[in-house]
Design an enzyme around this catalytic site. Structure first.
Site, PDB file in Angstrom:
ATOM      1  N   HIS A  36       0.866  -1.182   0.000  1.00 51.87           N
ATOM      2  CA  HIS A  36       0.000   0.000   0.000  1.00 51.87           C
ATOM      3  C   HIS A  36       0.902   1.231   0.000  1.00 51.87           C
ATOM      4  O   HIS A  36       0.647   2.196   0.729  1.00 51.87           O
ATOM      5  CB  HIS A  36      -0.920  -0.011   1.216  1.00 51.87           C
ATOM      6  CG  HIS A  36      -1.889  -1.154   1.229  1.00 51.87           C
ATOM      7  ND1 HIS A  36      -3.182  -1.043   0.780  1.00 51.87           N
ATOM      8  CD2 HIS A  36      -1.733  -2.438   1.607  1.00 51.87           C
ATOM      9  CE1 HIS A  36      -3.796  -2.210   0.893  1.00 51.87           C
ATOM     10  NE2 HIS A  36      -2.927  -3.078   1.394  1.00 51.87           N
ATOM     11  N   ASP A  90      11.205   3.013 -19.479  1.00 52.44           N
ATOM     12  CA  ASP A  90      12.284   2.044 -19.286  1.00 52.44           C
ATOM     13  C   ASP A  90      11.759   0.717 -18.759  1.00 52.44           C
ATOM     14  O   ASP A  90      12.426  -0.318 -18.902  1.00 52.44           O
ATOM     15  CB  ASP A  90      13.317   2.591 -18.296  1.00 52.44           C
ATOM     16  CG  ASP A  90      14.291   3.565 -18.935  1.00 52.44           C
ATOM     17  OD1 ASP A  90      14.429   3.540 -20.170  1.00 52.44           O
ATOM     18  OD2 ASP A  90      14.907   4.341 -18.191  1.00 52.44           O
TER      19      ASP A  90
END
Length: 264
Positions: free
Chosen positions: A99, A122
């Site tokens: 979380h 990337d």
């Protein structure tokens, strides 16, 4: 009694500690698992145990049906989500759930993370996907298994090896990899991508998606058939295996058609 699965448990334990070390979770807000596909066994963090108190012996080992093979504690409450992913996504060796602040912010907004820059590209050639919000009927059933099925639904037209992360709407983030170490790496990257996107949209709410030619360039140079980022297997060889160079000299590289490099 000596564990029969200590190495698998150690890898899961280390992955969980890395979640906390990287600032992706406070208290017990997250979990990591390691999967031995040959043995069909999963090692995962026990439920509600703080990271600073976690030991290798605390890690729980289960089969893919959720039967405890080794361990005295209850496994993570998210275990069934991990098991769904291991059963249905080939090639996974580790799953991480967190979380973490920025990734969870996007998840709570039920919004994919837009691909705004080359750092994102990337790692992914698309937005970080987000599932649909779970229905009341699904939440009333096997909630954790339904979470796994939500993720699978989100990946019906996606390759999980090319997009190793997802936001679960209203909930949080899941990442995976060929190893538990790679799964944690992807969780760290996801949080940074989420933070960068938040900052960009705060500065420029109308910031546009990165042009496709730059998306493809950055993604392909790391993940394409002719990828040239990093050192590859040759560059990671031991010192004894690497070719010697005279002090003060450099070796420039040029690509060959087969994707390998040669000095010039």
């Amino acid at each position: 009694m000596r564990s029969n699965h200590r190495e698998l448990k150690k890898r899961a334990w280390a992955a969980n500690l890395e979640i906390a070390r990287r600032g992706l979770a406070i208290y017990t807000f997250g979990n990591a698992s390691a999967f031995d596909r040959k043995a069909g066994l999963v090692a995962i963090k026990p439920s509600g145990v703080a990271y600073e108190e976690l030991s290798v012996e605390d890690i729980v080992v289960l089969d893919l049906e959720g039967n405890v093979v080794e361990g005295r504690l209850r496994p993570s409450s998210d275990t069934r989500t991990h098991l769904v992913l291991f059963r249905e996504m080939p090639g996974l060796g580790g799953v991480v759930h967190t979380h973490s602040t920025y990734a969870t912010g996007w998840a709570q907004a039920a919004s994919p993370i837009p691909i705004l820059g080359t750092t994102h590209a990337d790692y992914l050639a698309e937005d970080v996907p987000c599932t649909q919000l779970m229905t009341a009927a699904a939440a009333a059933g096997d909630y954790e298994a339904e979470t796994g099925r939500q993720i699978l639904d989100c990946f019906r037209e996606r390759d999980p090896s090319m997009t190793p992360m997802v936001l679960v709407a209203g909930h949080g983030a899941f990442t995976w990899g060929k190893t538990p170490e790679e799964a944690v790496h992807h969780a760290v990257v996801l949080e940074e991508i989420a933070r960068m996107a938040f900052v960009t949209r705060t500065i420029a709410p109308g910031a546009a998606r990165l042009p496709e030619h730059l998306v493809r360039k950055h993604f392909e140079r790391k993940h394409g058939t002719d990828a040239y980022y990093g050192q590859g297997d040759e560059g990671r060889a031991s010192g004894e295996e690497r070719p010697r160079r005279r002090a003060g000299t450099t070796t420039r590289q040029r690509p060959r058609r087969n994707g390998r490099r040669e000095g010039i």
